[in-house]
Motif scaffolding. Structure first.
Motif, PDB file in Angstrom:
ATOM      1  N   GLN A   3      45.114  40.512  40.353  1.00 16.41           N
ATOM      2  CA  GLN A   3      44.298  39.474  39.727  1.00 16.41           C
ATOM      3  C   GLN A   3      43.104  40.087  39.010  1.00 16.41           C
ATOM      4  OE1 GLN A   3      44.056  37.130  43.523  1.00 16.41           O
ATOM      5  NE2 GLN A   3      44.140  35.426  42.091  1.00 16.41           N
ATOM      6  N   ALA A   4      42.490  41.121  39.607  1.00 14.15           N
ATOM      7  CA  ALA A   4      41.313  41.749  39.023  1.00 14.15           C
ATOM      8  C   ALA A   4      41.637  42.435  37.703  1.00 14.15           C
ATOM      9  CB  ALA A   4      40.713  42.756  40.001  1.00 14.15           C
ATOM     10  N   ALA A   5      42.797  43.096  37.615  1.00 13.01           N
ATOM     11  CA  ALA A   5      43.180  43.771  36.373  1.00 13.01           C
ATOM     12  C   ALA A   5      43.322  42.767  35.243  1.00 13.01           C
ATOM     13  CB  ALA A   5      44.486  44.535  36.586  1.00 13.01           C
ATOM     14  N   THR A   6      43.968  41.641  35.519  1.00 11.26           N
ATOM     15  CA  THR A   6      44.128  40.609  34.509  1.00 11.26           C
ATOM     16  C   THR A   6      42.776  39.997  34.138  1.00 11.26           C
ATOM     17  OG1 THR A   6      46.317  40.117  35.401  1.00 11.26           O
ATOM     18  CG2 THR A   6      45.345  38.464  33.957  1.00 11.26           C
ATOM     19  N   ALA A   7      41.935  39.750  35.146  1.00  9.50           N
ATOM     20  CA  ALA A   7      40.625  39.151  34.890  1.00  9.50           C
ATOM     21  C   ALA A   7      39.744  40.070  34.054  1.00  9.50           C
ATOM     22  CB  ALA A   7      39.939  38.824  36.216  1.00  9.50           C
ATOM     23  N   MET A   8      39.815  41.375  34.290  1.00 10.81           N
ATOM     24  CA  MET A   8      39.020  42.318  33.502  1.00 10.81           C
ATOM     25  C   MET A   8      39.446  42.298  32.038  1.00 10.81           C
ATOM     26  SD  MET A   8      38.651  45.532  36.130  1.00 10.81           S
ATOM     27  CE  MET A   8      38.312  46.657  34.803  1.00 10.81           C
ATOM     28  N   VAL A  43      55.900  43.207  36.952  1.00  9.67           N
ATOM     29  CA  VAL A  43      55.450  44.049  35.841  1.00  9.67           C
ATOM     30  C   VAL A  43      54.652  43.194  34.868  1.00  9.67           C
ATOM     31  CG1 VAL A  43      56.184  45.527  33.948  1.00  9.67           C
ATOM     32  CG2 VAL A  43      57.464  45.541  36.098  1.00  9.67           C
ATOM     33  N   GLN A  44      53.425  43.618  34.591  1.00 12.06           N
ATOM     34  CA  GLN A  44      52.552  42.940  33.646  1.00 12.06           C
ATOM     35  C   GLN A  44      52.543  43.752  32.362  1.00 12.06           C
ATOM     36  OE1 GLN A  44      50.773  39.999  34.673  1.00 12.06           O
ATOM     37  NE2 GLN A  44      52.189  40.254  36.366  1.00 12.06           N
ATOM     38  N   ASP A  71      50.206  49.233  23.931  1.00 13.47           N
ATOM     39  CA  ASP A  71      50.579  48.350  25.036  1.00 13.47           C
ATOM     40  C   ASP A  71      49.966  48.846  26.340  1.00 13.47           C
ATOM     41  OD1 ASP A  71      52.377  46.523  23.669  1.00 13.47           O
ATOM     42  OD2 ASP A  71      53.697  48.243  23.436  1.00 13.47           O
ATOM     43  N   LEU A  72      49.695  47.903  27.220  1.00 11.93           N
ATOM     44  CA  LEU A  72      49.299  48.190  28.598  1.00 11.93           C
ATOM     45  C   LEU A  72      50.378  47.606  29.500  1.00 11.93           C
ATOM     46  CD1 LEU A  72      45.585  47.004  28.395  1.00 11.93           C
ATOM     47  CD2 LEU A  72      46.357  49.356  28.370  1.00 11.93           C
ATOM     48  N   VAL A  73      50.937  48.420  30.362  1.00 13.51           N
ATOM     49  CA  VAL A  73      51.995  47.964  31.272  1.00 13.51           C
ATOM     50  C   VAL A  73      51.634  48.437  32.676  1.00 13.51           C
ATOM     51  CG1 VAL A  73      54.468  48.009  31.766  1.00 13.51           C
ATOM     52  CG2 VAL A  73      53.689  48.202  29.407  1.00 13.51           C
ATOM     53  N   TRP A  74      51.667  47.529  33.654  1.00  5.91           N
ATOM     54  CA  TRP A  74      51.320  47.912  35.016  1.00  5.91           C
ATOM     55  C   TRP A  74      51.973  46.977  36.023  1.00  5.91           C
ATOM     56  CZ3 TRP A  74      48.275  44.854  32.031  1.00  5.91           C
ATOM     57  CH2 TRP A  74      47.756  43.698  32.608  1.00  5.91           C
ATOM     58  N   SER A  75      51.998  47.428  37.260  1.00  5.83           N
ATOM     59  CA  SER A  75      52.427  46.586  38.381  1.00  5.83           C
ATOM     60  C   SER A  75      51.616  46.991  39.604  1.00  5.83           C
ATOM     61  CB  SER A  75      53.926  46.736  38.652  1.00  5.83           C
ATOM     62  OG  SER A  75      54.218  48.051  39.069  1.00  5.83           O
ATOM     63  N   VAL A  76      51.375  46.021  40.465  1.00  8.86           N
ATOM     64  CA  VAL A  76      50.585  46.253  41.671  1.00  8.86           C
ATOM     65  C   VAL A  76      51.349  45.663  42.848  1.00  8.86           C
ATOM     66  CG1 VAL A  76      48.397  45.836  42.845  1.00  8.86           C
ATOM     67  CG2 VAL A  76      48.437  46.044  40.359  1.00  8.86           C
ATOM     68  N   LEU A  81      49.589  51.124  42.755  1.00  8.15           N
ATOM     69  CA  LEU A  81      49.351  50.646  41.395  1.00  8.15           C
ATOM     70  C   LEU A  81      50.000  51.647  40.466  1.00  8.15           C
ATOM     71  CD1 LEU A  81      47.870  49.251  38.968  1.00  8.15           C
ATOM     72  CD2 LEU A  81      45.923  50.702  39.515  1.00  8.15           C
ATOM     73  N   VAL A  82      50.886  51.198  39.602  1.00  5.61           N
ATOM     74  CA  VAL A  82      51.527  52.050  38.613  1.00  5.61           C
ATOM     75  C   VAL A  82      51.227  51.456  37.251  1.00  5.61           C
ATOM     76  CG1 VAL A  82      53.698  53.005  37.759  1.00  5.61           C
ATOM     77  CG2 VAL A  82      53.377  52.649  40.202  1.00  5.61           C
ATOM     78  N   GLY A  83      50.723  52.279  36.322  1.00  8.84           N
ATOM     79  CA  GLY A  83      50.389  51.750  35.012  1.00  8.84           C
ATOM     80  C   GLY A  83      50.519  52.792  33.928  1.00  8.84           C
ATOM     81  N   ALA A  84      50.635  52.311  32.704  1.00  6.45           N
ATOM     82  CA  ALA A  84      50.723  53.186  31.539  1.00  6.45           C
ATOM     83  C   ALA A  84      50.083  52.473  30.357  1.00  6.45           C
ATOM     84  CB  ALA A  84      52.181  53.537  31.233  1.00  6.45           C
ATOM     85  N   ALA A  85      49.507  53.254  29.442  1.00  2.78           N
ATOM     86  CA  ALA A  85      48.899  52.696  28.238  1.00  2.78           C
ATOM     87  C   ALA A  85      49.251  53.594  27.064  1.00  2.78           C
ATOM     88  CB  ALA A  85      47.387  52.602  28.397  1.00  2.78           C
TER      89      ALA A  85
END
Length: 194
Positions: A3-8, A43-44, A71-76, A81-85
Motif C-alpha cells: 500500500q505504501a509503494a502505491t501511495a508514494m 504484480v503491480q 516502467d515500474l514493476v514490483w510485487s510485495v 519485495l521484488v521490483g524493477a524500473a
C-alpha cells in the motif's frame, strides 16, 4: 509496504509536490496506479512518461528535448519485495522472479557465509546479486553485495550496520582506480605532468 509503494507514487499527482518536482525532474505522468488495495504478491505495473523540465541548465539548441518513458514493476509479499524500473522493467522483473536455474541465497557461497556468520542478529538484509541486474549475464562478472542491519544479541540497545563486498570485487575496482590515477599522472607522450 504494498500500500505504501502505491501511495508514494500517488503523491506525484499532488500539485504541491508535482510542481516543484517538475522544475528539476520534469513532468511525470503515471498510468496504471490502481484505486484499490493491492493483493499480497500481486504484480503491480506503472507506466511513467517524463517530459523534460521547462528550465534546463544545459540545452542543445539544435535538438528539442524529448519525452522519455519507463516502467515500474514490483510485487510485495510477506517475505520479499521484488521490483524493477526502466524501459525493460517487465523483462527484468521476470528474470528476477524466475525459479528455473536461478541459485538461491544458500547456493551463493559469499551470501551464505555472511548470513550464516551474522545469524539471528540480523533485523534487515539487502542482498544484491549483480549477475541478475543485467540481461547480458554472461558478459558481467558475478558479484554479491550484502548490506545488513541488526542488534547485538548481548545488548538490546546497540545496533550495527554492515556492508560486505567480496575481496575480488574490491581488488578489481582498486586496479581500475589505480590505472585511472596512473594514467592521469602522465601526459600523452608518457612524460610526467607537473
Amino acid at each position: 509496504l504494498g500500500q505504501a509503494a502505491t501511495a508514494m507514487l500517488k503523491l506525484l499527482g499532488v500539485r504541491a509536490i508535482a510542481e516543484p518536482l517538475s522544475n528539476w525532474v520534469g513532468d511525470l505522468k503515471l498510468t496504471g496506479l490502481g484505486t484499490g488495495v493491492p493483493t499480497q504478491g500481486a504484480v503491480q505495473s506503472v507506466h511513467v512518461v517524463r517530459r523534460p523540465p521547462k528550465v534546463q541548465l544545459r540545452r542543445d539548441r539544435d535538438k528539442a528535448p524529448e519525452n522519455d518513458a519507463f516502467d515500474l514493476v514490483w510485487s510485495v509479499d510477506k517475505q520479499m519485495l521484488v521490483g524493477a524500473a526502466g524501459k525493460e522493467a517487465r523483462a527484468a522483473y521476470t528474470s528476477l522472479t524466475r525459479t528455473d536455474s536461478v541459485a538461491t541465497l544458500a547456493q551463493d557461497d559469499f551470501a551464505k557465509s555472511v548470513l550464516t556468520r551474522l545469524g539471528p542478529a540480523i533485523s534487515f538484509a539487502l542482498v544484491v546479486d549483480t549477475a541478475r541486474l543485467s540481461s547480458e549475464q554472461a558478459t558481467h562478472e558475478k558479484a554479491t553485495f550484502v548490506l545488513a542491519y541488526g542488534k547485538e544479541p548481548t545488548s538490546a540497545d546497540r545496533a550495527w550496520l554492515e556492508l560486505d563486498i567480496p575481496s575480488t570485487v574490491l581488488t578489481s575496482y582498486a586496479s581500475i582506480v589505480g590505472a585511472l590515477m596512473g594514467g592521469a599522472a602522465t601526459s600523452p607522450t608518457g612524460a610526467p605532468k607537473h
